[in-house]
Design an enzyme around this catalytic site. Sequence first.
Site, PDB file in Angstrom:
ATOM      1  N   LYS A   1       0.805  -1.220   0.000  1.00 37.58           N
ATOM      2  CA  LYS A   1       0.000   0.000   0.000  1.00 37.58           C
ATOM      3  C   LYS A   1       0.841   1.275   0.000  1.00 37.58           C
ATOM      4  CE  LYS A   1      -4.450  -1.281   0.313  1.00 37.58           C
ATOM      5  NZ  LYS A   1      -5.524  -0.749  -0.557  1.00 37.58           N
TER       6      LYS A   1
ATOM      7  N   SER B   1       0.934  -9.998  -0.025  1.00 39.69           N
ATOM      8  CA  SER B   1       0.683  -8.562  -0.130  1.00 39.69           C
ATOM      9  C   SER B   1       0.871  -7.789   1.165  1.00 39.69           C
ATOM     10  CB  SER B   1      -0.736  -8.319  -0.674  1.00 39.69           C
ATOM     11  OG  SER B   1      -1.702  -8.927   0.155  1.00 39.69           O
TER      12      SER B   1
END
Length: 407
Positions: A54, A308
């Site tokens: 992110k 992730s």
Amino acid sequence: MSTVLGLDDVRAAREVLRDVAICTPMEESRWLSTLVGGRVLLKCENLQRTGSFKARGAFVRISRLSPAERERGVVAASAGNHAQGVALAAQVLGIRATVFMPEGAPIPKERATRGYGAQVRFHGRYLEDALARAREFAAETGAVLIHPFDHLDVMAGQGTVGLEVLEQVPDAATVLVPCGGGGLLAGMAVAIKALRPDVRVVGVQAAGAAAYPGSLAQGAPVALPQMATMADGIAVGLPGDLTFAAVRDHVDDIVLVSEDALARAVLALAERAKMVVEPAGAAAVAALLERTPGLLAPEAGPTVVVLSGGNVDPLLLGKIIAHGMAAAGRYLSLQVTVPDRPGALAGLLADVSAVGANVLEVAHERRSPSLHLDEVQIRLQVETRGSAHAEALLARLRGQGLTVVAS
């Protein structure tokens, strides 16, 4: 301004991130390669700054704000990973940041976000609730909303993961990507398909928070009425307009994984890969563990699995690992009915010991209406080496004529 993400946008984002994001490691996974019958590699975005991908998209978006926009500050909504990315970018660029989190957001993610200098506020149960409040805050204060996924700059930043994947594994055949709102999946798919249209790109969603299958079937983003998953990082009930279009046009498939598979994936990554990965970050590994039909074509070339994120509350991690061990047959709960006479418990424990299982807890029940006067029910929590070992234990006990209920 274009509403379609292109390869040039992703390449430009990479230049913005040159001194900010790291090129995360690509680790070969022998145990997963053996499992699927072909080469599997792990793209370790859990080792990225702030612990997830992110940070890439958030920095690209915020770095491109005008001086006037920077002066007004930024606001975001996030369950934690986007929050940290926004907070880091704002800190580096000297901008005020406010982040709205859903109630119950993981404590480490909240603390890390505050640690980067952002103000944290809680609102609502789901990300969509926090996002609605962030939009209101933006309207009230003039702060610039930094959407967690539905913006071209954010998607471009996330797409840089795709560029790295193709550089690190030039002969990749399949790329598995965790998916919530779709920013990472969309950005990576655009970059990968532009350079290697033959690569199969697959998104992975938690079955309890899977907004994309229904939306793709309807041809437009459709909100889920409710969600239930341990994978808070991909618990997004409504795809964005931009991410939906990119996923529709560039992604080959969306597959779903169960909560048991998510827990087993977190456990397996800790045990076998020595990686701390949050449930959302482990979703693509969960898809491999569930052996989804038609998911892979190992003979075509390597499979790349994106990890992730790695931001997980240690208390939750303990629960997930325990759940994963139970799902893998490593924890077994037994209710065994034995004669109520001296030595019965000792004999039962001897049988458990004889097959090499480890007793964690023991409890007696004498007052159940299902028991005869000369019976006692013994409840055992047992640790085994796996499903085959658990079956051997059950066979041993039942072979002694005991009534056994396992769960």
